[in-house]
Design a protein around this motif. Structure first.
Motif, mmCIF file in Angstrom:
data_model
loop_
_atom_site.group_PDB
_atom_site.id
_atom_site.type_symbol
_atom_site.label_atom_id
_atom_site.label_comp_id
_atom_site.label_asym_id
_atom_site.label_seq_id
_atom_site.Cartn_x
_atom_site.Cartn_y
_atom_site.Cartn_z
ATOM 1 N N ARG A 43 -57.049 -2.635 4.392
ATOM 2 C CA ARG A 43 -55.981 -2.595 3.287
ATOM 3 C C ARG A 43 -55.502 -1.280 3.083
ATOM 4 O O ARG A 43 -56.038 -0.269 3.546
ATOM 5 C CB ARG A 43 -57.201 -2.732 1.745
ATOM 6 N N SER A 44 -54.674 -1.399 2.572
ATOM 7 C CA SER A 44 -53.837 0.015 2.113
ATOM 8 C C SER A 44 -53.756 0.362 0.726
ATOM 9 O O SER A 44 -53.191 -0.533 -0.066
ATOM 10 C CB SER A 44 -52.140 -0.241 2.620
ATOM 11 N N HIS A 45 -54.047 1.548 0.461
ATOM 12 C CA HIS A 45 -53.913 1.929 -0.991
ATOM 13 C C HIS A 45 -53.169 3.162 -1.621
ATOM 14 O O HIS A 45 -52.615 3.750 -0.598
ATOM 15 C CB HIS A 45 -55.601 2.257 -1.485
ATOM 16 N N GLY A 46 -52.596 2.832 -2.687
ATOM 17 C CA GLY A 46 -51.823 4.162 -3.125
ATOM 18 C C GLY A 46 -50.362 3.742 -3.205
ATOM 19 O O GLY A 46 -49.916 4.821 -3.719
ATOM 20 N N PHE A 47 -49.829 2.889 -2.655
ATOM 21 C CA PHE A 47 -48.474 2.662 -2.461
ATOM 22 C C PHE A 47 -48.041 1.855 -3.434
ATOM 23 O O PHE A 47 -48.758 0.476 -3.744
ATOM 24 C CB PHE A 47 -48.134 2.249 -1.112
ATOM 25 N N PHE A 48 -47.076 2.101 -4.550
ATOM 26 C CA PHE A 48 -46.706 1.537 -5.647
ATOM 27 C C PHE A 48 -46.414 0.192 -5.435
ATOM 28 O O PHE A 48 -45.726 -0.160 -4.457
ATOM 29 C CB PHE A 48 -45.880 2.515 -6.260
ATOM 30 N N CYS A 131 -58.446 9.517 4.676
ATOM 31 C CA CYS A 131 -57.831 9.956 3.609
ATOM 32 C C CYS A 131 -58.645 9.624 2.465
ATOM 33 O O CYS A 131 -58.714 8.070 2.150
ATOM 34 C CB CYS A 131 -56.558 9.396 3.476
ATOM 35 N N PRO A 132 -59.335 10.367 1.504
ATOM 36 C CA PRO A 132 -59.841 10.071 0.215
ATOM 37 C C PRO A 132 -58.907 9.295 -0.825
ATOM 38 O O PRO A 132 -59.334 8.345 -1.601
ATOM 39 C CB PRO A 132 -60.584 11.245 -0.260
ATOM 40 N N TYR A 133 -57.803 9.770 -0.653
ATOM 41 C CA TYR A 133 -56.717 9.125 -1.576
ATOM 42 C C TYR A 133 -56.495 7.698 -1.287
ATOM 43 O O TYR A 133 -56.344 6.837 -2.234
ATOM 44 C CB TYR A 133 -55.522 9.951 -1.674
ATOM 45 N N CYS A 134 -56.545 7.305 -0.257
ATOM 46 C CA CYS A 134 -56.372 5.879 0.365
ATOM 47 C C CYS A 134 -57.522 5.023 0.147
ATOM 48 O O CYS A 134 -57.560 3.857 0.032
ATOM 49 C CB CYS A 134 -55.874 5.898 2.037
ATOM 50 N N HIS A 135 -58.744 5.592 0.649
ATOM 51 C CA HIS A 135 -59.934 4.653 0.555
ATOM 52 C C HIS A 135 -61.176 5.211 -0.172
ATOM 53 O O HIS A 135 -62.094 4.706 -0.147
ATOM 54 C CB HIS A 135 -60.557 4.585 2.042
ATOM 55 N N GLY A 136 -61.178 6.662 -0.889
ATOM 56 C CA GLY A 136 -62.215 7.034 -1.489
ATOM 57 C C GLY A 136 -62.857 6.124 -2.684
ATOM 58 O O GLY A 136 -63.839 6.073 -2.972
ATOM 59 N N TYR A 137 -61.687 5.819 -3.538
ATOM 60 C CA TYR A 137 -62.149 5.104 -4.686
ATOM 61 C C TYR A 137 -63.079 3.702 -4.355
ATOM 62 O O TYR A 137 -64.180 3.718 -5.355
ATOM 63 C CB TYR A 137 -60.767 4.436 -5.378
ATOM 64 N N GLU A 138 -62.825 3.158 -3.312
ATOM 65 C CA GLU A 138 -63.731 2.139 -3.029
ATOM 66 C C GLU A 138 -65.237 2.275 -2.768
ATOM 67 O O GLU A 138 -66.162 1.403 -2.677
ATOM 68 C CB GLU A 138 -63.044 1.222 -1.964
ATOM 69 N N PHE A 139 -65.365 3.927 -2.545
ATOM 70 C CA PHE A 139 -66.756 4.299 -2.116
ATOM 71 C C PHE A 139 -67.259 5.154 -2.955
ATOM 72 O O PHE A 139 -68.201 5.853 -2.897
ATOM 73 C CB PHE A 139 -66.698 4.669 -0.670
ATOM 74 N N ALA A 279 -44.482 8.387 4.430
ATOM 75 C CA ALA A 279 -43.535 7.916 5.309
ATOM 76 C C ALA A 279 -42.510 7.128 4.966
ATOM 77 O O ALA A 279 -41.271 7.459 5.698
ATOM 78 C CB ALA A 279 -44.588 7.127 6.106
ATOM 79 N N CYS A 280 -42.614 6.351 4.099
ATOM 80 C CA CYS A 280 -41.397 5.739 3.390
ATOM 81 C C CYS A 280 -40.473 6.653 2.861
ATOM 82 O O CYS A 280 -39.218 6.647 3.148
ATOM 83 C CB CYS A 280 -41.838 4.596 2.449
ATOM 84 N N ALA A 281 -40.771 7.716 2.174
ATOM 85 C CA ALA A 281 -39.762 8.656 1.515
ATOM 86 C C ALA A 281 -39.463 9.439 2.711
ATOM 87 O O ALA A 281 -38.076 9.637 2.606
ATOM 88 C CB ALA A 281 -40.787 9.545 0.721
ATOM 89 N N ASP A 282 -40.015 9.823 3.826
ATOM 90 C CA ASP A 282 -39.439 10.545 4.844
ATOM 91 C C ASP A 282 -38.255 9.764 5.425
ATOM 92 O O ASP A 282 -37.313 10.147 5.834
ATOM 93 C CB ASP A 282 -40.456 11.051 5.891
ATOM 94 N N GLY A 283 -38.552 8.332 5.749
ATOM 95 C CA GLY A 283 -37.408 7.502 6.221
ATOM 96 C C GLY A 283 -36.361 7.584 5.529
ATOM 97 O O GLY A 283 -35.089 7.439 5.810
#
Length: 300
Positions: A43-48, A131-139, A279-283
């Motif tokens: 899963r990917s987390h944090g992307f609106f 990355c805790p911002y990506c996966h920390g919440y689940e743990f 990554a998307c913003a940089d692109g």
């Protein structure tokens, strides 16, 4: 096979750039080897608007939407060399083909180099995380650990402590008094023994076994692995590189342009903080900058 822009890398940064360039009606070729960095994560987390989505599904949707524009083409191939001559770029592919373009975007990504701890690599992206911002919440509020892999691991441990009870596993390494006291103030425990192996059912993590025979309960282990650029293309083109604590990055300005005129870079190769959103913003920034340079002339 001439294009306005050749994009080396078809993951989040490259596809975001391709979308904006396609909507500007520019001829774009996207080169992709089909091995995105986050393919190990379920899963990917944090992307609106995409929180909890499968990364591969997200990329498939992005490719389908970008491919709907008639000026975009895709090649499942790798760029092995590139040269600039008379304001144009020629890109040699692994297949033997040769592409030419007016602008070049490097978005080929990076690869993580896993510690050799038994049981670690097979849990990467599931219960061994970065990355805790990506996966920390689940743990959150479970038993968390940080493996000492770099001089900044103590800093990572203090951050991970925001999500739950955390132990820094020194893995036989050392920590000075100042950093030990800082960890104590943040409630982080320190385990000095070497880590022998990780254990748990399937991709889950339940215990860490130490070299002195002890074991401790553990639900998630955070690491900061060293990484490497997936291609030597930036170096071949003469782009400036920066050495960081975990690996090299391609130097870019605020418009994502490298030190080589008309060569841009986006995504994980061009920054020290990594996420799908970045990554998307940089692109997008690189795409807008390349389009403006095609209209108004090379950026200074």
């Amino acid at each position: 096979m001439h294009h306005d822009v050749i994009i080396v890398g078809g993951s989040f940064a490259g596809l975001s750039a391709a979308m904006y360039l396609a909507r500007a009606r520019k001829r774009v070729c996207v080169l992709d080897t089909g091995e995105p960095r986050n393919r190990f994560a379920a899963r990917s987390h944090g992307f609106f608007a995409q929180d909890g989505s499968e990364p591969q599904v997200m990329l498939e949707t992005m490719r389908r939407q970008v491919a709907a524009y008639p000026t975009v083409s895709f090649l499942q191939d790798a760029a092995v060399d590139a040269q600039a001559e008379d304001g144009m770029f020629s890109v040699a592919l692994r297949s033997g083909a040769l592409l030419t373009g007016k602008r070049l975007l490097l978005a080929f990504g990076i690869s993580d180099e896993m510690p050799q701890t038994p049981g670690l690599a097979e849990r990467w992206g599931t219960s061994v995380l970065h990355c805790p911002y990506c996966h920390g919440y689940e743990f959150a509020d479970r038993q968390l650990g940080v493996l000492n892999t770099s001089p900044m691991s103590h800093h990572q441990a203090m951050l991970i402590g925001e999500w739950g009870p955390t132990t820094l596993y020194l893995d036989g390494g050392e920590l000075d008094r100042e950093h030990s006291e800082a960890l104590a103030r943040h409630g982080v425990r320190i385990e000095p023994a070497a880590v022998e192996r990780l254990a748990g059912e399937g991709g889950a993590l339940s215990q860490v076994h130490l070299a002195d025979g002890r074991s401790r309960p553990l639900d998630a282990l955070f690491i900061a692995p060293r990484n490497r650029l997936n291609s030597a293309l930036a170096e071949r083109l003469g782009c400036a590189l920066e050495a960081g604590p975990l690996g090299q990055t391609v130097t870019v300005d605020e418009m994502q342009m490298t030190s080589v005129p008309n060569v841009f870079a986006a995504g994980d190769i061009a920054r020290k903080m990594h996420s799908v959103t970045f990554a998307c913003a940089d692109g997008v920034m690189a795409a807008v900058a390349m389009h403006r340079s095609l209209v108004f002339g090379p950026l200074s």
